[in-house]
Scaffold this motif. Structure first.
Motif, PDB file in Angstrom:
ATOM      1  N   PRO A   9       0.805  -1.220   0.000  1.00  0.00           N
ATOM      2  CA  PRO A   9       0.000   0.000   0.000  1.00  0.00           C
ATOM      3  C   PRO A   9       0.842   1.276   0.000  1.00  0.00           C
ATOM      4  O   PRO A   9       0.314   2.367  -0.025  1.00  0.00           O
ATOM      5  CB  PRO A   9      -0.803  -0.119   1.299  1.00  0.00           C
ATOM      6  CG  PRO A   9      -0.009  -1.017   2.162  1.00  0.00           C
ATOM      7  CD  PRO A   9       0.719  -1.947   1.239  1.00  0.00           C
ATOM      8  N   LEU A  10       2.145   1.146   0.010  1.00  0.00           N
ATOM      9  CA  LEU A  10       3.036   2.299   0.029  1.00  0.00           C
ATOM     10  C   LEU A  10       3.239   2.846  -1.387  1.00  0.00           C
ATOM     11  O   LEU A  10       3.048   2.126  -2.367  1.00  0.00           O
ATOM     12  CB  LEU A  10       4.383   1.895   0.628  1.00  0.00           C
ATOM     13  CG  LEU A  10       4.303   1.300   2.039  1.00  0.00           C
ATOM     14  CD1 LEU A  10       5.645   0.760   2.453  1.00  0.00           C
ATOM     15  CD2 LEU A  10       3.830   2.351   3.015  1.00  0.00           C
ATOM     16  N   PRO A  11       3.673   4.110  -1.525  1.00  0.00           N
ATOM     17  CA  PRO A  11       3.884   4.686  -2.866  1.00  0.00           C
ATOM     18  C   PRO A  11       5.171   4.157  -3.503  1.00  0.00           C
ATOM     19  O   PRO A  11       6.239   4.749  -3.392  1.00  0.00           O
ATOM     20  CB  PRO A  11       3.968   6.183  -2.591  1.00  0.00           C
ATOM     21  CG  PRO A  11       4.466   6.281  -1.182  1.00  0.00           C
ATOM     22  CD  PRO A  11       3.896   5.081  -0.468  1.00  0.00           C
ATOM     23  N   VAL A  12       5.057   3.028  -4.164  1.00  0.00           N
ATOM     24  CA  VAL A  12       6.207   2.362  -4.781  1.00  0.00           C
ATOM     25  C   VAL A  12       5.904   2.085  -6.244  1.00  0.00           C
ATOM     26  O   VAL A  12       4.814   1.629  -6.573  1.00  0.00           O
ATOM     27  CB  VAL A  12       6.525   1.030  -4.059  1.00  0.00           C
ATOM     28  CG1 VAL A  12       7.620   0.260  -4.774  1.00  0.00           C
ATOM     29  CG2 VAL A  12       6.901   1.269  -2.611  1.00  0.00           C
ATOM     30  N   GLN A  13       6.865   2.378  -7.116  1.00  0.00           N
ATOM     31  CA  GLN A  13       6.761   1.998  -8.517  1.00  0.00           C
ATOM     32  C   GLN A  13       7.641   0.781  -8.735  1.00  0.00           C
ATOM     33  O   GLN A  13       8.825   0.810  -8.424  1.00  0.00           O
ATOM     34  CB  GLN A  13       7.207   3.132  -9.439  1.00  0.00           C
ATOM     35  CG  GLN A  13       7.226   2.754 -10.905  1.00  0.00           C
ATOM     36  CD  GLN A  13       5.868   2.315 -11.389  1.00  0.00           C
ATOM     37  OE1 GLN A  13       4.941   3.099 -11.438  1.00  0.00           O
ATOM     38  NE2 GLN A  13       5.739   1.051 -11.731  1.00  0.00           N
ATOM     39  N   GLN A  14       7.069  -0.282  -9.269  1.00  0.00           N
ATOM     40  CA  GLN A  14       7.807  -1.516  -9.514  1.00  0.00           C
ATOM     41  C   GLN A  14       8.314  -1.539 -10.955  1.00  0.00           C
ATOM     42  O   GLN A  14       7.642  -1.066 -11.873  1.00  0.00           O
ATOM     43  CB  GLN A  14       6.905  -2.728  -9.284  1.00  0.00           C
ATOM     44  CG  GLN A  14       6.396  -2.847  -7.875  1.00  0.00           C
ATOM     45  CD  GLN A  14       5.344  -3.931  -7.768  1.00  0.00           C
ATOM     46  OE1 GLN A  14       4.347  -3.904  -8.470  1.00  0.00           O
ATOM     47  NE2 GLN A  14       5.596  -4.886  -6.885  1.00  0.00           N
ATOM     48  N   VAL A  38      13.129  -3.862 -19.734  1.00  0.00           N
ATOM     49  CA  VAL A  38      12.633  -3.526 -18.392  1.00  0.00           C
ATOM     50  C   VAL A  38      11.419  -2.617 -18.545  1.00  0.00           C
ATOM     51  O   VAL A  38      11.446  -1.662 -19.335  1.00  0.00           O
ATOM     52  CB  VAL A  38      13.729  -2.837 -17.554  1.00  0.00           C
ATOM     53  CG1 VAL A  38      13.175  -2.382 -16.217  1.00  0.00           C
ATOM     54  CG2 VAL A  38      14.909  -3.781 -17.357  1.00  0.00           C
ATOM     55  N   TYR A  39      10.373  -2.921 -17.797  1.00  0.00           N
ATOM     56  CA  TYR A  39       9.115  -2.177 -17.881  1.00  0.00           C
ATOM     57  C   TYR A  39       8.663  -1.734 -16.495  1.00  0.00           C
ATOM     58  O   TYR A  39       8.911  -2.419 -15.505  1.00  0.00           O
ATOM     59  CB  TYR A  39       8.011  -3.059 -18.482  1.00  0.00           C
ATOM     60  CG  TYR A  39       8.293  -3.522 -19.879  1.00  0.00           C
ATOM     61  CD1 TYR A  39       8.033  -2.710 -20.973  1.00  0.00           C
ATOM     62  CD2 TYR A  39       8.822  -4.788 -20.114  1.00  0.00           C
ATOM     63  CE1 TYR A  39       8.285  -3.136 -22.261  1.00  0.00           C
ATOM     64  CE2 TYR A  39       9.081  -5.231 -21.403  1.00  0.00           C
ATOM     65  CZ  TYR A  39       8.807  -4.400 -22.470  1.00  0.00           C
ATOM     66  OH  TYR A  39       9.060  -4.829 -23.745  1.00  0.00           O
ATOM     67  N   ALA A  40       7.963  -0.601 -16.460  1.00  0.00           N
ATOM     68  CA  ALA A  40       7.254  -0.204 -15.248  1.00  0.00           C
ATOM     69  C   ALA A  40       6.014  -1.084 -15.176  1.00  0.00           C
ATOM     70  O   ALA A  40       5.268  -1.203 -16.161  1.00  0.00           O
ATOM     71  CB  ALA A  40       6.863   1.270 -15.320  1.00  0.00           C
ATOM     72  N   VAL A  41       5.809  -1.735 -14.036  1.00  0.00           N
ATOM     73  CA  VAL A  41       4.720  -2.692 -13.911  1.00  0.00           C
ATOM     74  C   VAL A  41       3.935  -2.465 -12.628  1.00  0.00           C
ATOM     75  O   VAL A  41       4.379  -1.760 -11.718  1.00  0.00           O
ATOM     76  CB  VAL A  41       5.238  -4.149 -13.937  1.00  0.00           C
ATOM     77  CG1 VAL A  41       5.974  -4.444 -15.224  1.00  0.00           C
ATOM     78  CG2 VAL A  41       6.100  -4.454 -12.733  1.00  0.00           C
ATOM     79  N   GLU A  74      10.903 -10.846 -14.083  1.00  0.00           N
ATOM     80  CA  GLU A  74      11.659 -10.869 -12.837  1.00  0.00           C
ATOM     81  C   GLU A  74      11.749  -9.440 -12.336  1.00  0.00           C
ATOM     82  O   GLU A  74      11.913  -8.498 -13.110  1.00  0.00           O
ATOM     83  CB  GLU A  74      13.055 -11.469 -13.020  1.00  0.00           C
ATOM     84  CG  GLU A  74      13.991 -10.633 -13.848  1.00  0.00           C
ATOM     85  CD  GLU A  74      15.373 -11.252 -14.002  1.00  0.00           C
ATOM     86  OE1 GLU A  74      15.612 -12.348 -13.476  1.00  0.00           O
ATOM     87  OE2 GLU A  74      16.206 -10.622 -14.667  1.00  0.00           O
ATOM     88  N   SER A  75      11.634  -9.296 -11.031  1.00  0.00           N
ATOM     89  CA  SER A  75      11.675  -7.979 -10.419  1.00  0.00           C
ATOM     90  C   SER A  75      13.074  -7.382 -10.560  1.00  0.00           C
ATOM     91  O   SER A  75      14.067  -8.079 -10.370  1.00  0.00           O
ATOM     92  CB  SER A  75      11.302  -8.082  -8.941  1.00  0.00           C
ATOM     93  OG  SER A  75      11.306  -6.819  -8.354  1.00  0.00           O
ATOM     94  N   VAL A  76      13.128  -6.098 -10.914  1.00  0.00           N
ATOM     95  CA  VAL A  76      14.403  -5.399 -11.081  1.00  0.00           C
ATOM     96  C   VAL A  76      14.598  -4.377  -9.970  1.00  0.00           C
ATOM     97  O   VAL A  76      15.650  -4.303  -9.362  1.00  0.00           O
ATOM     98  CB  VAL A  76      14.492  -4.714 -12.459  1.00  0.00           C
ATOM     99  CG1 VAL A  76      15.725  -3.860 -12.584  1.00  0.00           C
ATOM    100  CG2 VAL A  76      14.441  -5.744 -13.565  1.00  0.00           C
ATOM    101  N   ALA A  77      13.552  -3.584  -9.716  1.00  0.00           N
ATOM    102  CA  ALA A  77      13.691  -2.520  -8.707  1.00  0.00           C
ATOM    103  C   ALA A  77      12.313  -2.059  -8.240  1.00  0.00           C
ATOM    104  O   ALA A  77      11.334  -2.149  -8.973  1.00  0.00           O
ATOM    105  CB  ALA A  77      14.445  -1.331  -9.282  1.00  0.00           C
ATOM    106  N   ASP A  78      12.296  -1.572  -7.017  1.00  0.00           N
ATOM    107  CA  ASP A  78      11.150  -0.867  -6.469  1.00  0.00           C
ATOM    108  C   ASP A  78      11.620   0.543  -6.153  1.00  0.00           C
ATOM    109  O   ASP A  78      12.585   0.719  -5.417  1.00  0.00           O
ATOM    110  CB  ASP A  78      10.642  -1.523  -5.185  1.00  0.00           C
ATOM    111  CG  ASP A  78      10.035  -2.902  -5.422  1.00  0.00           C
ATOM    112  OD1 ASP A  78       9.629  -3.191  -6.565  1.00  0.00           O
ATOM    113  OD2 ASP A  78       9.968  -3.685  -4.469  1.00  0.00           O
ATOM    114  N   VAL A  79      10.974   1.543  -6.738  1.00  0.00           N
ATOM    115  CA  VAL A  79      11.375   2.933  -6.530  1.00  0.00           C
ATOM    116  C   VAL A  79      10.351   3.595  -5.621  1.00  0.00           C
ATOM    117  O   VAL A  79       9.152   3.633  -5.936  1.00  0.00           O
ATOM    118  CB  VAL A  79      11.460   3.684  -7.887  1.00  0.00           C
ATOM    119  CG1 VAL A  79      11.794   5.146  -7.658  1.00  0.00           C
ATOM    120  CG2 VAL A  79      12.492   3.021  -8.787  1.00  0.00           C
TER     121      VAL A  79
END
Length: 82
Positions: A9-14, A38-41, A74-79
Motif C-alpha cells: 500500500p506504500l507509494p512504490v513503482q515496480q 525492463v518495464y514499469a509494472v 523478474e523484479s528489477v527494482a522498487d522505486v
C-alpha cells in the motif's frame, strides 16, 4: 517461480524485466513485451483466482485482458515515490 511481488500500500513503482515472451496466444490483440526489456509494472491479483498477474504500465491490450503471468518477468527494482 518469479520474484515479482504483489503491491504494497506504500507509494512504490515496480520495475520488472521480461524473461519469457514465448508462446504469445494466437488470439492476443495488443502490446507484447520483449525479452530482456525492463518495464514499469504493477502486480495485481487476478479477480477470480487471486493469483498475481503483471500489468505493464502503458501497454494496450484489446484481448484477452492485457495481464501477464508472473513467470514471464523478474523484479528489477522498487522505486519509492515519497
Amino acid at each position: 517461480m518469479s520474484n515479482v511481488k504483489l503491491p504494497t500500500p506504500l507509494p512504490v513503482q515496480q520495475f520488472a524485466r521480461c524473461v519469457n515472451n514465448a508462446q504469445r496466444p494466437a488470439d492476443y490483440v495488443g502490446d507484447w513485451p520483449e525479452a530482456g526489456q525492463v518495464y514499469a509494472v504493477r502486480v495485481l491479483p487476478h479477480v477470480r483466482t487471486g493469483l498475481p498477474q503483471v500489468h505493464v504500465l502503458g501497454f494496450y491490450a484489446e484481448r484477452p485482458y492485457g495481464a501477464f503471468a508472473v513467470h514471464r518477468f523478474e523484479s528489477v527494482a522498487d522505486v519509492w515515490l515519497n
